[in-house]
Design a protein around this motif. Structure first.
Motif, short mmCIF file in Angstrom:
data_model
loop_
_atom_site.label_atom_id
_atom_site.label_comp_id
_atom_site.label_asym_id
_atom_site.label_seq_id
_atom_site.Cartn_x
_atom_site.Cartn_y
_atom_site.Cartn_z
N ASP A 54 0.83 -1.21 0.00
CA ASP A 54 0.00 0.00 0.00
C ASP A 54 0.87 1.26 0.00
N ARG A 55 1.89 1.27 0.84
CA ARG A 55 2.80 2.42 0.90
C ARG A 55 3.55 2.57 -0.41
N MET A 56 3.98 1.43 -0.96
CA MET A 56 4.76 1.44 -2.20
C MET A 56 3.94 2.01 -3.36
N HIS A 57 2.64 1.69 -3.35
CA HIS A 57 1.76 2.21 -4.40
C HIS A 57 1.74 3.75 -4.36
N THR A 58 1.60 4.30 -3.16
CA THR A 58 1.62 5.76 -3.01
C THR A 58 2.97 6.32 -3.46
N TRP A 59 4.03 5.68 -2.98
CA TRP A 59 5.39 6.15 -3.30
C TRP A 59 5.58 6.19 -4.82
N ASN A 60 5.15 5.10 -5.49
CA ASN A 60 5.33 5.04 -6.94
C ASN A 60 4.48 6.06 -7.69
N MET A 61 3.28 6.33 -7.15
CA MET A 61 2.44 7.37 -7.78
C MET A 61 3.17 8.71 -7.74
N TYR A 62 3.71 9.05 -6.57
CA TYR A 62 4.47 10.31 -6.44
C TYR A 62 5.66 10.31 -7.40
N CYS A 112 19.64 -1.57 -3.74
CA CYS A 112 18.75 -1.36 -2.59
C CYS A 112 17.30 -1.64 -2.93
N LYS A 113 16.65 -2.41 -2.05
CA LYS A 113 15.19 -2.56 -2.12
C LYS A 113 14.65 -1.78 -0.94
N HIS A 114 13.82 -0.77 -1.21
CA HIS A 114 13.36 0.07 -0.10
C HIS A 114 11.94 -0.32 0.32
N ASN A 115 11.45 0.33 1.39
CA ASN A 115 10.18 -0.07 2.01
C ASN A 115 9.14 1.04 1.96
N ALA A 116 9.37 2.03 1.08
CA ALA A 116 8.43 3.15 0.96
C ALA A 116 8.16 3.81 2.31
N HIS A 117 9.23 3.96 3.10
CA HIS A 117 9.03 4.61 4.39
C HIS A 117 8.68 6.09 4.22
N MET A 118 9.29 6.71 3.21
CA MET A 118 9.17 8.16 3.10
C MET A 118 9.21 8.60 1.64
N PHE A 119 8.43 9.61 1.29
CA PHE A 119 8.62 10.22 -0.02
C PHE A 119 8.98 11.68 0.17
N LEU A 148 2.46 10.36 3.58
CA LEU A 148 2.60 8.96 3.16
C LEU A 148 2.29 8.08 4.36
N TYR A 149 1.17 7.37 4.29
CA TYR A 149 0.82 6.44 5.37
C TYR A 149 -0.10 5.36 4.83
N TYR A 150 -0.17 4.28 5.58
CA TYR A 150 -1.03 3.15 5.23
C TYR A 150 -2.47 3.63 5.22
N GLY A 151 -3.14 3.47 4.08
CA GLY A 151 -4.55 3.89 4.01
C GLY A 151 -4.75 5.26 3.38
N LEU A 152 -3.66 5.95 3.00
CA LEU A 152 -3.81 7.21 2.27
C LEU A 152 -4.48 6.87 0.94
N LYS A 153 -5.55 7.58 0.61
CA LYS A 153 -6.35 7.20 -0.56
C LYS A 153 -5.74 7.70 -1.87
N GLU A 154 -6.01 6.95 -2.93
CA GLU A 154 -5.51 7.31 -4.25
C GLU A 154 -5.95 8.73 -4.65
N GLU A 155 -7.23 9.06 -4.38
CA GLU A 155 -7.72 10.41 -4.75
C GLU A 155 -6.93 11.48 -4.00
#
Ligand SMILES: *Cc1c(COP(=O)(O)O)cnc(C)c1O
Length: 374
Positions: A253-261, A283-290, A352-359
């Protein structure tokens, strides 16, 4: 208002806390204390859940026998805990400049900071993107130094296929509410070498051999060394447990947001208006921060203000430790501060957090683009 962070919550947390209460086991090391989960996930020899990452680092400093006058090498661009754990034991923090691409300690500047007093290197894996661990381990081995990884942001991240926190003698995770998985306040210590496990268990439990007693290896426990209280309550561990069960889902879920940004801002980067985070191939990251980097401090202030006026909470990050009052007292910067201050003043983090909506992510992207149309 779109918040910068919302603590992770999956739905099962309350059930598990209730279960801990019903178990009548609310002190630590019950069924929800997830040492084994961490061991299986990271491949470390031993993991111990702790009351915070700060405390895990403090434990590492105690176990490493850090003494007054010792020097410990670390970046200045980090959270205070990285330094506090060692400064509390009387050591001096020796700050080294960061690489502007990852904001991690510049591995090529470490050797120059080594003196006969140097005891340890503390790499911080910023944003869950690994430091150059091959080079850092090589330097440590050549100079007989310990490596303690501040992997507070690094759970689920890898370097060359190996989990962060498992390279050095010790690795430290955080489960603070701002991290990918949380228990309110909490952390974990990863121990690489079998020989250090027993001492770690003793330090964590007030200097007693209680862990051995509970395994039935001795008939009564006693005070055997100097220690403190780093074992978290089952109530906190139960909250975390619900998220570890869904670790892959939360990360995806976090990665999806990170990739959108990341995809959305490619064009702005090509036009040299902003810079996006860089993730090296190893490096494989964990989408902790954008984060993004603006042109300078002035532009960043206007950017944060603009987003705030549009209901988006974006935030900057660390004030370099060497410029803080305690940093001046307890540390020194080795070499020249070419990037630490300059880059820290340009960096801004987006929600960036778990559950942040696509919209919501799309709305934020739209507003960032609007700012840069000026
Ligand atoms: C969050 C964080 C810490 C501190 O973690 P706590 O669990 O709050 O003690 C230390 N170092 C870094 C780099 C962090 O991001």
């Amino acid at each position: 208002m779109i918040r910068f962070n919302v603590p992770p919550f999956t739905g099962k947390e309350m059930d598990y806390i209730k279960k801990a209460v019903e178990n009548q086991k609310i002190c630590g090391d019950g069924e929800f204390t997830c040492n084994e989960w961490l061991e299986n996930k990271t491949g470390t020899t031993k993991a111990l859940l702790t009351t915070s990452c700060t405390h895990a680092t403090e434990m590492a400093a105690i176990l490493s026998n850090i003494k007054p006058g010792d020097e410990v090498i670390m970046p200045s661009y980090t959270f205070v805990s990285t330094a506090d754990a060692f400064v509390l034991r009387g050591a001096k923090a020796v700050f080294v400049d960061v690489r502007p691409d990852t904001m991690n300690i510049d591995e090529n500047l470490i050797e120059d900071a080594i003196t006969e007093k140097t005891k340890a290197i503390v790499p911080v894996h910023y944003a869950g993107v690994s430091c150059e661990m091959d080079k850092i381990m090589e330097i440590a081995n050549n100079h007989n130094l310990l490596v303690i990884e501040d992997a507070a942001q690094g759970i689920m991240s890898e370097y060359k296929g190996k989990a962060l926190g498992t390279f050095g003698e010790y690795g430290c995770f955080s489960f603070h509410e701002t991290k990918n998985f949380s228990m309110g306040e909490g952390g974990a210590l990863l121990i690489r070498d079998k020989d250090n496990i027993e001492h770690a268990e003793i330090v964590r439990e007030k200097g007693t051999n209680r862990a051995k007693f509970f395994r039935g290896q001795i008939d009564k426990y006693t005070w055997v060394d100097a220690g403190s209280s780093y074992l978290p309550s089952e109530l906190n561990a139960a909250y975390l447990y619900a998220q570890l069960e869904l670790a892959n889902e939360i990360t995806a879920d976090r990665m999806h947001t990170w990739n959108m940004y990341f995809d959305a801002f490619e064009e702005l980067e090509n036009k040299e208006r902003i810079e996006r985070p860089f993730v090296p191939a190893d490096c494989k990251h964990n989408a902790h921060m954008f984060y993004l980097k603006c042109k300078d401090l002035e532009e960043r202030s206007a950017f944060i203000k603009f987003l705030g006026e549009n209901g988006i909470l974006a935030v900057f990050h660390y004030i370099p430790l060497h410029s803080a009052p305690a940093g001046k007292m307890f540390g020194r910067f080795n070499g020249e501060d070419v990037y630490t201050t300059k880059e820290s003043e340009r960096l801004v983090r987006l929600p960036l957090y778990y559950g942040l909506k696509e919209e919501e992510v799309e709305y934020i992207i739209g507003k960032v683009k609007e700012f840069y149309k000026r």
